[in-house]
Design a protein around this motif. Structure first.
Motif, PDB file in Angstrom:
ATOM      1  N   SER A 192       1.309 -10.557   1.458  1.00 44.60           N
ATOM      2  CA  SER A 192       0.928 -10.019   3.373  1.00 44.60           C
ATOM      3  C   SER A 192       0.125  -8.928   2.377  1.00 44.60           C
ATOM      4  N   LYS A 193       0.376  -8.037   1.907  1.00 45.17           N
ATOM      5  CA  LYS A 193      -0.334  -7.016   0.939  1.00 45.17           C
ATOM      6  C   LYS A 193      -1.841  -7.599   0.463  1.00 45.17           C
ATOM      7  N   CYS A 194      -1.782  -8.389  -0.072  1.00 44.80           N
ATOM      8  CA  CYS A 194      -3.488  -8.899  -0.047  1.00 44.80           C
ATOM      9  C   CYS A 194      -4.674  -8.510   0.364  1.00 44.80           C
ATOM     10  N   PHE A 195      -4.030  -8.116   2.492  1.00 44.22           N
ATOM     11  CA  PHE A 195      -4.288  -7.818   2.881  1.00 44.22           C
ATOM     12  C   PHE A 195      -4.659  -5.753   3.011  1.00 44.22           C
ATOM     13  N   ALA A 196      -3.525  -5.194   2.579  1.00 42.87           N
ATOM     14  CA  ALA A 196      -2.974  -4.290   2.521  1.00 42.87           C
ATOM     15  C   ALA A 196      -4.982  -3.218   2.328  1.00 42.87           C
ATOM     16  N   PHE A 197      -5.620  -3.277   2.855  1.00 42.98           N
ATOM     17  CA  PHE A 197      -6.643  -2.665   2.513  1.00 42.98           C
ATOM     18  C   PHE A 197      -8.021  -2.879   3.289  1.00 42.98           C
ATOM     19  N   TYR A 198      -8.383  -1.352   3.964  1.00 44.71           N
ATOM     20  CA  TYR A 198      -9.405  -1.285   4.927  1.00 44.71           C
ATOM     21  C   TYR A 198     -10.152  -2.553   5.284  1.00 44.71           C
ATOM     22  N   PRO A 199     -11.144  -3.300   6.227  1.00 43.89           N
ATOM     23  CA  PRO A 199     -10.560  -2.584   7.804  1.00 43.89           C
ATOM     24  C   PRO A 199      -9.334  -3.400   7.738  1.00 43.89           C
ATOM     25  N   PHE A 200      -8.420  -4.102   7.312  1.00 44.43           N
ATOM     26  CA  PHE A 200      -7.854  -5.274   7.695  1.00 44.43           C
ATOM     27  C   PHE A 200      -6.053  -5.013   7.537  1.00 44.43           C
ATOM     28  N   LYS A 201      -5.711  -3.053   6.771  1.00 43.12           N
ATOM     29  CA  LYS A 201      -4.595  -2.822   6.753  1.00 43.12           C
ATOM     30  C   LYS A 201      -3.985  -2.962   7.685  1.00 43.12           C
ATOM     31  N   GLU A 202      -3.980  -2.203   8.942  1.00 42.17           N
ATOM     32  CA  GLU A 202      -3.898  -1.443  10.419  1.00 42.17           C
ATOM     33  C   GLU A 202      -3.510  -3.449  11.151  1.00 42.17           C
ATOM     34  N   LEU A 203      -4.222  -4.332  10.571  1.00 50.52           N
ATOM     35  CA  LEU A 203      -4.114  -5.292  11.157  1.00 50.52           C
ATOM     36  C   LEU A 203      -3.085  -6.253  10.523  1.00 50.52           C
ATOM     37  N   PHE A 204      -2.840  -5.745   9.604  1.00 53.88           N
ATOM     38  CA  PHE A 204      -1.648  -6.909   9.132  1.00 53.88           C
ATOM     39  C   PHE A 204      -0.576  -5.975   8.671  1.00 53.88           C
ATOM     40  N   THR A 205      -0.464  -4.841   9.111  1.00 54.40           N
ATOM     41  CA  THR A 205       0.877  -3.873   9.390  1.00 54.40           C
ATOM     42  C   THR A 205       1.899  -4.627  10.545  1.00 54.40           C
ATOM     43  N   PHE A 206       3.133  -4.381   9.977  1.00 52.66           N
ATOM     44  CA  PHE A 206       4.074  -5.181  11.067  1.00 52.66           C
ATOM     45  C   PHE A 206       4.654  -3.688  11.478  1.00 52.66           C
ATOM     46  N   GLN A 207       4.862  -2.909  10.931  1.00 50.94           N
ATOM     47  CA  GLN A 207       5.620  -1.734  10.874  1.00 50.94           C
ATOM     48  C   GLN A 207       5.420  -0.951   9.790  1.00 50.94           C
ATOM     49  N   TYR A 208       5.545   0.476  10.593  1.00 47.84           N
ATOM     50  CA  TYR A 208       5.657   1.977  10.538  1.00 47.84           C
ATOM     51  C   TYR A 208       6.434   2.307   9.909  1.00 47.84           C
ATOM     52  N   LEU A 209       7.663   2.953   8.354  1.00 48.62           N
ATOM     53  CA  LEU A 209       8.041   3.584   8.346  1.00 48.62           C
ATOM     54  C   LEU A 209       7.295   4.917   8.235  1.00 48.62           C
ATOM     55  N   ILE A 210       8.156   6.011   8.378  1.00 49.63           N
ATOM     56  CA  ILE A 210       8.064   7.040   8.754  1.00 49.63           C
ATOM     57  C   ILE A 210       9.057   8.529   8.174  1.00 49.63           C
ATOM     58  N   VAL A 211       8.302   9.256   7.489  1.00 44.00           N
ATOM     59  CA  VAL A 211       9.403   9.990   7.185  1.00 44.00           C
ATOM     60  C   VAL A 211       8.746  11.810   7.490  1.00 44.00           C
ATOM     61  N   ALA A 212       9.563  12.425   8.554  1.00 46.95           N
ATOM     62  CA  ALA A 212       8.969  13.734   9.033  1.00 46.95           C
ATOM     63  C   ALA A 212       9.978  15.049   8.775  1.00 46.95           C
ATOM     64  N   LYS A 213       9.134  15.751   8.786  1.00 42.77           N
ATOM     65  CA  LYS A 213      10.010  17.297   8.204  1.00 42.77           C
ATOM     66  C   LYS A 213      10.067  17.451   9.492  1.00 42.77           C
ATOM     67  N   LYS A 214      11.609  18.826   9.789  1.00 43.62           N
ATOM     68  CA  LYS A 214      11.546  19.759  11.067  1.00 43.62           C
ATOM     69  C   LYS A 214      10.244  20.743  10.873  1.00 43.62           C
ATOM     70  N   LEU A 215       9.810  21.493  11.543  1.00 37.14           N
ATOM     71  CA  LEU A 215       8.978  22.441  11.478  1.00 37.14           C
ATOM     72  C   LEU A 215       9.784  23.860  11.543  1.00 37.14           C
ATOM     73  N   LYS A 216       9.836  24.963  10.886  1.00 36.82           N
ATOM     74  CA  LYS A 216      10.603  26.394  11.090  1.00 36.82           C
ATOM     75  C   LYS A 216      10.520  27.042  12.616  1.00 36.82           C
ATOM     76  N   SER A 217       9.257  26.311  12.819  1.00 39.44           N
ATOM     77  CA  SER A 217       9.394  26.744  14.506  1.00 39.44           C
ATOM     78  C   SER A 217      10.126  26.607  15.773  1.00 39.44           C
ATOM     79  N   ASN A 218      11.212  25.232  14.970  1.00 37.22           N
ATOM     80  CA  ASN A 218      11.728  24.233  15.904  1.00 37.22           C
ATOM     81  C   ASN A 218      13.171  24.967  15.808  1.00 37.22           C
ATOM     82  N   ASN A 219      12.881  25.987  14.630  1.00 44.73           N
ATOM     83  CA  ASN A 219      14.982  26.853  14.597  1.00 44.73           C
ATOM     84  C   ASN A 219      15.070  28.198  15.513  1.00 44.73           C
ATOM     85  N   LEU A 220      16.177  27.084  16.140  1.00 42.47           N
ATOM     86  CA  LEU A 220      16.898  27.786  17.791  1.00 42.47           C
ATOM     87  C   LEU A 220      17.388  29.647  16.905  1.00 42.47           C
TER      88      LEU A 220
END
Length: 220
Positions: A192-220
């Protein structure tokens, strides 16, 4: 007894969890397989799970430090969890099952400490199998697992995911992809990674893995 797709280990998510975390909240922890992996890597990490299914939660209780049983959309988080406490909150294939993932993700940020991370895996509804089924078959391919799991309530392409995390005031720092040619596990997926290039990249992505950080503006 349990759907195999809901209870397996998560070797894709484990490397995304920072090595120096000490307190982790696994939302939708299932039978505790991922939490157990985290604790095997570092037994000093406190892992708390939250699980809707009571039978799964009972299994997870033997692996994690604490398991809260309940519907994440109906419980009062503050009654069970301390504010600004966790280094990492995990949503592993959970957000798409929620009625209002926008508010749940936004609420979860209150329980992250400064610099804490949210790690999520989200199915990609833009996978070519969705397009093929709708365009050529006139059919929505309900399944027992995967992108078209019949229990999914919400659907996300990458732009929707970005909007979801922006709404929660989380800054996406890393995006990884799991690729598949065949939606279910299949030997062809090794290519499947043979298709990991534009314009096929998103069409063969089964799942996204996201890492996100808390912004300082969220502090209570």
């Amino acid at each position: 007894m349990f759907n195999p797709s809901y209870i397996g280990t998560r070797n894709d998510i484990l490397p995304l969890i920072p090595d120096d975390v000490s307190r982790v909240l696994d939302i939708g922890c299932s039978t505790g397989a991922l939490g157990e992996q985290i604790k095997q890597r570092n037994n000093n990490v406190e892992v708390i799970g939250l699980e809707f299914d009571e039978q799964m939660a009972n299994v997870a209780k033997n692996k994690l430090d604490k398991v809260i049983v309940g519907d994440i959309e109906n419980i009062n988080w503050a009654d069970s969890l301390p504010l600004n406490y966790f280094d990492c909150i995990i949503f592993a294939d959970i957000l798409e099952h929620l009625k209002n993932p926008w508010e749940i993700l936004k609420s979860s940020v209150n329980f992250l400490n400064d610099g804490g991370a949210v790690i999520a895996s989200v199915p990609n509804i833009r996978h070519y199998t969705t397009i093929v089924n709708l365009l050529f078959k006139g059919y929505w391919p309900y399944r027992e697992r995967g992108i078209h799991d019949r229990t999914h309530l919400r659907f996300f392409a990458l732009r929707n995911i970005r909007e979801l995390f922006q709404y929660a005031n989380l800054n996406i720092e890393r995006i990884e992809r799991n690729y598949r040619i065949i939606e279910k596990p299949h030997r062809l997926n090794r290519f499947s990674k043979c298709f990991a290039f534009y314009p096929f990249k998103e069409l063969f992505t089964f799942q996204y893995l996201i890492v996100a950080k808390k912004l300082k503006s969220n502090n209570l």
